[in-house]
Design a protein around this motif. Structure first.
Motif, short mmCIF file in Angstrom:
data_model
loop_
_atom_site.label_atom_id
_atom_site.label_comp_id
_atom_site.label_asym_id
_atom_site.label_seq_id
_atom_site.Cartn_x
_atom_site.Cartn_y
_atom_site.Cartn_z
N LEU A 93 36.22 24.37 62.62
CA LEU A 93 36.95 24.66 63.85
C LEU A 93 36.53 26.02 64.42
N LEU A 94 36.36 26.99 63.55
CA LEU A 94 35.93 28.33 63.94
C LEU A 94 34.56 28.29 64.62
N ILE A 95 33.65 27.53 64.04
CA ILE A 95 32.31 27.41 64.60
C ILE A 95 32.35 26.72 65.96
N ARG A 96 33.23 25.74 66.10
CA ARG A 96 33.40 25.10 67.41
C ARG A 96 33.84 26.10 68.47
N GLU A 97 34.76 27.00 68.07
CA GLU A 97 35.20 28.02 69.03
C GLU A 97 34.04 28.91 69.45
N MET A 98 33.25 29.36 68.48
CA MET A 98 32.12 30.23 68.78
C MET A 98 31.14 29.54 69.72
N GLU A 99 30.82 28.30 69.42
CA GLU A 99 29.84 27.58 70.23
C GLU A 99 30.35 27.31 71.64
N ALA A 100 31.67 27.18 71.80
CA ALA A 100 32.24 26.88 73.12
C ALA A 100 32.48 28.12 73.96
N THR A 101 32.34 29.30 73.35
CA THR A 101 32.60 30.55 74.07
C THR A 101 31.49 30.83 75.08
N GLN A 102 31.86 31.02 76.33
CA GLN A 102 30.91 31.33 77.39
C GLN A 102 30.83 32.85 77.59
N THR A 103 29.63 33.36 77.76
CA THR A 103 29.47 34.81 77.92
C THR A 103 29.22 35.21 79.36
N ASN A 104 28.29 34.53 80.03
CA ASN A 104 27.99 34.80 81.45
C ASN A 104 27.56 36.23 81.72
N PHE A 105 26.91 36.86 80.73
CA PHE A 105 26.33 38.18 80.97
C PHE A 105 24.84 38.01 81.28
N ASN A 106 24.34 38.78 82.24
CA ASN A 106 22.93 38.67 82.60
C ASN A 106 22.02 39.01 81.42
N LYS A 107 22.43 40.03 80.69
CA LYS A 107 21.65 40.43 79.52
C LYS A 107 22.60 40.67 78.37
N HIS A 108 22.32 40.05 77.24
CA HIS A 108 23.25 40.16 76.11
C HIS A 108 22.53 40.75 74.91
N PRO B 195 30.40 31.37 49.92
CA PRO B 195 29.26 31.94 50.66
C PRO B 195 28.53 30.94 51.55
N ARG B 196 28.44 29.68 51.14
CA ARG B 196 27.73 28.70 51.96
C ARG B 196 28.42 28.52 53.32
N LEU B 197 29.76 28.69 53.35
CA LEU B 197 30.47 28.56 54.61
C LEU B 197 30.38 29.85 55.42
N VAL B 198 30.35 30.99 54.74
CA VAL B 198 30.11 32.26 55.43
C VAL B 198 28.74 32.21 56.10
N ALA B 199 27.77 31.61 55.42
CA ALA B 199 26.42 31.50 55.97
C ALA B 199 26.42 30.71 57.27
N LYS B 200 27.23 29.66 57.33
CA LYS B 200 27.31 28.85 58.55
C LYS B 200 27.88 29.67 59.71
N VAL B 201 28.86 30.49 59.42
CA VAL B 201 29.45 31.34 60.46
C VAL B 201 28.42 32.34 60.97
N LEU B 202 27.73 33.00 60.06
CA LEU B 202 26.72 33.99 60.47
C LEU B 202 25.57 33.33 61.22
N ASP B 203 25.18 32.13 60.79
CA ASP B 203 24.12 31.41 61.51
C ASP B 203 24.54 31.10 62.94
N THR B 204 25.81 30.73 63.10
CA THR B 204 26.32 30.42 64.45
C THR B 204 26.33 31.66 65.32
N LEU B 205 26.81 32.78 64.77
CA LEU B 205 26.81 34.04 65.53
C LEU B 205 25.39 34.44 65.91
#
Length: 509
Positions: A134-149, A167-177
């Motif tokens: 669910l957390l990863i879904r939130e990250m992926e759905a977050t819109q930034t709309n900045f010209n340069k990030h 750790p394997r789940l922490v890895a998924k979060v970091l990969d998404t970020l």
């Protein structure tokens, strides 16, 4: 905006995991003692860091010019003085991992209790894996709309007890970020960890993923106090955790302590400080207990009455921490934060200088485009929030509007005076007018004479009482010669709520 609160009120923050707010303040909150207050708009250690959302914005130019250097983590995303900080894209992210073995007696944070039997071996708990999805879904759905990030410079895993997450789940979060926002190779990646929830194998795995800063929730070095708090760990696990951190070669770690616990004596507190110094962490966070009504402590105790200490006793705890840690070469860089030189928490400093940040997870609050958005604290509501985010009915990317100039000024004063750098009066005057600067100096004159407030020139040289007396009779000289206002340590910090309240009275009489 469905399931996403937007408020325009001030927030009052108290200690990490000790209060209903880790950085918050309004007129009501300022009536409380300073010790029961620290600043961190997040559910973790401001810093960290539990937040009640507010909507306001601040110009970076009126805050300290730059944060303290953090070894191997120098920022390259420093705004120009002409750029309001709230317009910049965030370079930090807070991630809330709410899992705990049990709820501590002082905690009113949004957590998910897994049961006391859950330890570092609970790798297949569906409650954890479902939440991470669910957390990863939130990250992926977050819109930034900045010209340069720019890529993220800091990530903070707070909770809860993040070290319960495999750790394997922490890895998924970091990969998404990393894929969504980018992540610097030298980013500061912090994780709150509790004794008894990790072994050397798990810690090394987390370090291999990039976790390079550990915040260890010790809280006390006395078995009876740990039991009285409802902590899931004992003193043997505390010593084991410290040994694991040292054996794994963690180069940057912090130790958390709580003062003013039920039945805690000055001797106990002195022993905890002594053992903390002997453990030799790079950073120490010291929080004063805040009794919240919806906690077990709230049903058992009345603040200021035995077995809790009164305000005088709490102040003694605070002064002792300041003295003992300063003697051990820890710099007191924020009301509740001490560090060895170069080890200030870079992520938490994002809060103190009011820079934008992302936040993800149950109850977490972000600060983007001048607006703080809080996520729901109940899992079902948070699930609905993520669905709405994915469906486009929640938009966090719009620039904040209706920013009130005087709310902005109060925000800057509140945040700046909590730090050892203090308030930059030249920048503050550029943004809000010289009249406010002059009145701030005059209202603080009695507290300069009592030793609670320090006036510094542009080179940060302290202006003594006689010199100030010659300046205060000439507004132009006062404005030109005083560069900074800061609170003294520890006496000024102990009165921070009252002193900040005085500034609010000048800004918005």
């Amino acid at each position: 905006m469905a399931n996403c609160q937007k408020l325009t009120t001030y927030f009052v923050a108290r200690g990490n995991k000790l209060s209903s707010i880790s950085v918050e303040a309004n007129a009501k909150g300022l009536k409380q003692t300073m010790l029961k207050s620290t600043i961190a708009p997040m559910l973790s250690t401001l810093y960290p860091q539990k937040l009640f959302p507010i909507k306001l914005a601040s110009f970076c130019s009126a805050l300290p010019r730059s944060p303290p250097t953090v070894r191997q983590n120098a920022s390259t995303n420093i705004p120009t003085l002409e750029t309001p900080s709230y317009i910049l894209p965030p370079a930090s992210a807070y991630v809330h991992l709410p899992f705990c073995r049990k709820r501590c007696h002082y905690c009113d944070f949004p957590i998910l209790a897994l049961g006391s039997s859950s330890t570092e071996t609970a790798d297949d708990d569906p409650r954890i894996s479902n939440y991470i999805h669910l957390l990863i879904r939130e990250m992926e759905a977050t819109q930034t709309n900045f010209n340069k990030h720019p890529p993220l410079e800091t990530v903070f895993f707070g909770g809860g007890t993040p070290s319960l997450v495999p750790p394997r789940l922490v890895a998924k979060v970091l990969d998404t970020l990393r894929s969504k926002f980018g992540l610097r190779l030298d980013a500061e990646i912090s994780m709150e960890m509790d004794p008894g929830t990790f072994d050397a194998k798990k810690l090394k795995e987390l370090m291999g993923l990039g976790v390079n800063r550990v915040s260890l929730g010790v809280q006390a070095f006395q078995e009876e106090l740990l039991k009285a708090c409802g902590r899931a760990h004992g003193i043997d696990e505390v010593h084991e955790a410290i040994e694991i951190i040292n054996s794994c070669g963690v180069g940057n770690w912090s130790l958390d302590l709580i003062s003013s616990l039920p039945h805690q004596t000055q001797e106990m507190w002195e022993e905890s400080l002594k053992l903390t110094v002997e453990a030799n962490p790079n950073h120490v966070s010291v929080y004063d207990l805040q009794v919240e009504k919806d906690t077990k402590f709230g049903s058992l105790y009345i603040p200021g009455e035995f077995p809790l200490p009164n305000d005088t006793q709490s102040a003694k705890f605070y002064r002792m921490a300041s003295k003992k840690l300063s003697e051990a070469n820890y710099g007191h860089y924020e009301v509740s934060s001490y560090s060895k030189n170069g080890f200030e928490c870079k992520h938490n400093y994002t809060y103190w200088i009011n820079k934008p940040f992302y936040a993800f997870g149950l109850g977490a609050a972000s600060y983007i485009n001048g607006t703080r958005y809080s996520r729901p604290k109940k899992l079902k509501d948070y699930t609905d929030y993520v669905k709405n985010l994915e469906g486009g009915s929640v938009d966090l990317s719009q620039e904040g509007d209706d920013v009130d100039e005087w709310e902005m000024a109060m925000d800057i004063v509140m945040l700046s005076l909590r730090t050892s750098k203090g308030l930059n009066l030249k920048s503050f005057g550029d943004d809000f007018g010289s009249e406010v600067v002059v009145e701030l100096c005059k209202v603080y004159e009695p507290y300069m004479r009592s030793g609670h407030v320090l006036f510094l020139d542009d080179e940060r040289r302290e202006i003594k009482e006689d010199e100030f007396s010659s300046l205060v009779i000439d507004d132009e000289k006062l404005e030109n010669e005083i560069g900074f206002i800061r609170l003294s340590d520890p006496d000024g910090f102990l009165l921070s709520n009252e002193l900040i309240s005085l500034a609010f009275g000048v800004i918005d009489p």
